[in-house]
Design an enzyme around this catalytic site. Sequence first.
Site, PDB file in Angstrom:
ATOM      1  N   SER A   1       0.823  -1.211   0.000  1.00 26.67           N
ATOM      2  CA  SER A   1       0.000   0.000   0.000  1.00 26.67           C
ATOM      3  C   SER A   1       0.859   1.264   0.000  1.00 26.67           C
ATOM      4  O   SER A   1       2.024   1.249   0.401  1.00 26.67           O
ATOM      5  CB  SER A   1      -0.919   0.027   1.222  1.00 26.67           C
ATOM      6  OG  SER A   1      -1.676  -1.145   1.282  1.00 26.67           O
TER       7      SER A   1
HETATM    8  N1  SAH Z   1      -0.968  -4.805   3.902  1.00 26.92           N
HETATM    9  C1  SAH Z   1      -0.246  -5.081   2.692  1.00 26.92           C
HETATM   10  C2  SAH Z   1      -1.040  -4.674   1.472  1.00 26.92           C
HETATM   11  C3  SAH Z   1      -1.366  -5.857   0.732  1.00 26.92           C
HETATM   12  S1  SAH Z   1      -2.478  -5.722  -0.612  1.00 26.92           S
HETATM   13  C4  SAH Z   1       1.124  -4.453   2.705  1.00 26.92           C
HETATM   14  O1  SAH Z   1       1.379  -3.613   3.585  1.00 26.92           O
HETATM   15  O2  SAH Z   1       1.953  -4.813   1.866  1.00 26.92           O
HETATM   16  C5  SAH Z   1      -3.760  -6.785  -0.036  1.00 26.92           C
HETATM   17  C6  SAH Z   1      -3.376  -8.203   0.291  1.00 26.92           C
HETATM   18  O3  SAH Z   1      -4.586  -8.859   0.693  1.00 26.92           O
HETATM   19  C7  SAH Z   1      -2.817  -9.014  -0.866  1.00 26.92           C
HETATM   20  O4  SAH Z   1      -1.579  -9.544  -0.506  1.00 26.92           O
HETATM   21  C8  SAH Z   1      -3.866 -10.107  -1.072  1.00 26.92           C
HETATM   22  O5  SAH Z   1      -3.311 -11.338  -1.482  1.00 26.92           O
HETATM   23  C9  SAH Z   1      -4.491 -10.211   0.304  1.00 26.92           C
HETATM   24  N2  SAH Z   1      -5.837 -10.783   0.351  1.00 26.92           N
HETATM   25  C10 SAH Z   1      -6.833 -10.676  -0.557  1.00 26.92           C
HETATM   26  N3  SAH Z   1      -7.928 -11.349  -0.141  1.00 26.92           N
HETATM   27  C11 SAH Z   1      -7.611 -11.894   1.069  1.00 26.92           C
HETATM   28  C12 SAH Z   1      -8.312 -12.706   2.015  1.00 26.92           C
HETATM   29  N4  SAH Z   1      -9.587 -13.086   1.804  1.00 26.92           N
HETATM   30  N5  SAH Z   1      -7.697 -13.067   3.143  1.00 26.92           N
HETATM   31  C13 SAH Z   1      -6.408 -12.683   3.385  1.00 26.92           C
HETATM   32  N6  SAH Z   1      -5.676 -11.945   2.530  1.00 26.92           N
HETATM   33  C14 SAH Z   1      -6.271 -11.534   1.393  1.00 26.92           C
END
Ligand code: SAH
Length: 260
Positions: A109
């Site tokens: 993000s």
């Molecule tokens: N917090 C992260 C941002 C990641 S983007 C950072 O700081 O890098 C969102 C993430 O959510 C992705 O890695 C995606 O694979 C995950 N995601 C999507 N659906 C999900 C679910 N149902 N349960 C857990 N993770 C999920």
Amino acid sequence: MFRGIQRRRHRRGRGGLLRAVVAVVALILAGAAAASAAEDPFAERRAALTRSIERLAAAVYPVAGRAAMMPQVLAALEETPRHEFVPPKLVSLAYANRPLPIGFGQTISQPFIVAFMTDLREPEPVDIVLEVGTGSGYQAAVLAPLVRRLCTIEIVEPLGRSATARLARLGYDNVEVRIGDGYNGWEACGPFDSIVVTAAAGHVPPPLVRQLKPGGRMIIPVGGSFAPQQLVLVEKRADGQVSTRQLMLVRFVPLRRSGR
Ligand code: SAH
């Protein structure tokens, strides 16, 4: 932090002693800055990013009905080595205020959003927190020093595994990573003082609302996959009543569901 010292104005007309003290302090600060730059070549860029986020918050916050960003959130941002959380070929962009790809169609993000979502939770050192969407582990790393325990769930197995290894290597020992579908929360780790969801859901998942403590808050982007989503603050009052508030438009990757 140096800011307070730098901002303090030294009145003119005071004796030579004051000037000498100021000169010595300036020398010490310059030495400290040089030492920290040698230890961490990204320290300066990280500090500049933190200051720009502080300014951005000051501009945006009145609209969101908030005061300034909490100093401890800004300090956590300044201490978190984002260059460790991005792919090696994107390290030069690690301290730009923008999201970056981390593989598997996912992103780390934007730092402002990470800081804003951390700040909205008003973290306390006693808190137990859930994150849905570990991704690179960056949001977890910013939040972990501000709370007691952080449980984070990632649905993409290779991302979950590399975030686990990265967070352990960097010494974040109050973070537990689990691979699975975060829609269902993490009952055994809860109930939670706060929950942050870093992927956009079509609706607020009821299991997450259930796992929120009375008095707890959840931050979650709600909306479709291809349009901007609303960042929603869900608050569970002490009597269990739940209220929601839309804060601003954001763009997150979609919350996926296992087996669907
Ligand atoms: N917090 C992260 C941002 C990641 S983007 C950072 O700081 O890098 C969102 C993430 O959510 C992705 O890695 C995606 O694979 C995950 N995601 C999507 N659906 C999900 C679910 N149902 N349960 C857990 N993770 C999920």
